[in-house]
Design a protein around this motif. Structure first.
Motif, PDB file in Angstrom:
ATOM      1  N   SER A  29      24.907-137.927 -19.145  1.00 54.29           N
ATOM      2  CA  SER A  29      25.072-137.855 -17.692  1.00 54.29           C
ATOM      3  C   SER A  29      24.149-136.821 -17.065  1.00 54.29           C
ATOM      4  O   SER A  29      23.702-136.988 -15.920  1.00 54.29           O
ATOM      5  CB  SER A  29      26.531-137.600 -17.305  1.00 54.29           C
ATOM      6  OG  SER A  29      26.968-136.335 -17.738  1.00 54.29           O
ATOM      7  N   THR A 105      26.591-144.493 -13.907  1.00 51.93           N
ATOM      8  CA  THR A 105      27.139-143.840 -15.091  1.00 51.93           C
ATOM      9  C   THR A 105      26.052-143.698 -16.155  1.00 51.93           C
ATOM     10  O   THR A 105      25.068-144.428 -16.156  1.00 51.93           O
ATOM     11  CB  THR A 105      28.334-144.618 -15.677  1.00 51.93           C
ATOM     12  OG1 THR A 105      27.883-145.904 -16.116  1.00 51.93           O
ATOM     13  CG2 THR A 105      29.445-144.764 -14.649  1.00 51.93           C
ATOM     14  N   ARG A 138      24.521-148.898 -14.338  1.00 52.80           N
ATOM     15  CA  ARG A 138      24.257-148.336 -15.668  1.00 52.80           C
ATOM     16  C   ARG A 138      22.743-148.296 -15.901  1.00 52.80           C
ATOM     17  O   ARG A 138      22.218-148.991 -16.770  1.00 52.80           O
ATOM     18  CB  ARG A 138      24.959-149.168 -16.725  1.00 52.80           C
ATOM     19  CG  ARG A 138      26.477-149.117 -16.560  1.00 52.80           C
ATOM     20  CD  ARG A 138      27.168-150.019 -17.562  1.00 52.80           C
ATOM     21  NE  ARG A 138      28.592-149.932 -17.416  1.00 52.80           N
ATOM     22  CZ  ARG A 138      29.325-150.816 -16.734  1.00 52.80           C
ATOM     23  NH1 ARG A 138      28.753-151.838 -16.142  1.00 52.80           N
ATOM     24  NH2 ARG A 138      30.626-150.674 -16.654  1.00 52.80           N
TER      25      ARG A 138
END
Length: 182
Positions: A29, A105, A138
């Motif tokens: 992250s 994410t 993503r």
């Protein structure tokens, strides 16, 4: 490992415009946040404090400091994880209930492989082996964990080594321990 950011960005699928990134403080992250700031001038890091780990407030402050150093804004959200079995599933449900719908994410190719391998170990049929669906939410799904760690190193970004809370089978896979059941 020599890393060229433009090569990594060519494999990413960041949407255009302002970006909101879910940032736990782990390498994936944090690399997501770094790469997002390379493609957008308007990036927000959102950290969710589950209140599960000791000193979780320090993790939020750490993400805040990093976001600030990268020119991103920051938001911290504290949640309460309901009691019951499967802590990971309950934490994920609580986390996604407070994150914006189109939040980005830091799922990577390693997460994809782990998801499929766990499904295999659990005895899933072929239709249960779909893994993580690629999407604009993503954007680093084609990157490997070693690459996200290299991004952090290149930008002098520290990160937490977040311990996974997945099943025993997952722990066996991650540590490379062979079991007679496999």
């Amino acid at each position: 490992m020599t890393i060229v950011i433009s090569d990594l960005l060519n494999r990413c699928t960041f949407p255009e415009g302002p970006l909101e990134c879910a940032v736990s403080g782990g390498a994936d992250s944090m690399a997501l946040l770094v790469l997002a700031t390379q493609v957008s001038s308007e990036v927000k890091a959102i950290h969710v404090d589950h209140g599960i780990r000791k000193n979780s407030d320090a993790e939020a402050d750490f993400v805040f400091q990093t976001a600030q150093s990268l020119g991103a804004t920051f938001e911290s959200v504290a949640i309460e994880v309901q009691p019951g079995p499967n802590l990971e599933a309950r934490a994920r449900k609580a986390r996604y209930s407070v994150l914006p719908e189109n939040v980005l994410t830091g799922h990577t190719a390693d997460d994809q492989a782990e998801t499929i391998l766990l499904a295999l170990i659990r005895g899933s049929a072929w239709h249960g082996l779909s893994g993580i669906r690629p999407s604009l939410q993503r954007p680093i799904l084609k990157l490997r964990r070693l690459e996200t760690e290299a991004v952090c190193q290149k930008f002098n970004i520290n990160y937490f080594k977040i311990h996974q809370t997945k099943t025993y089978s997952f722990a066996v896979i991650k540590s490379g321990i062979k079991s007679s059941r496999f």
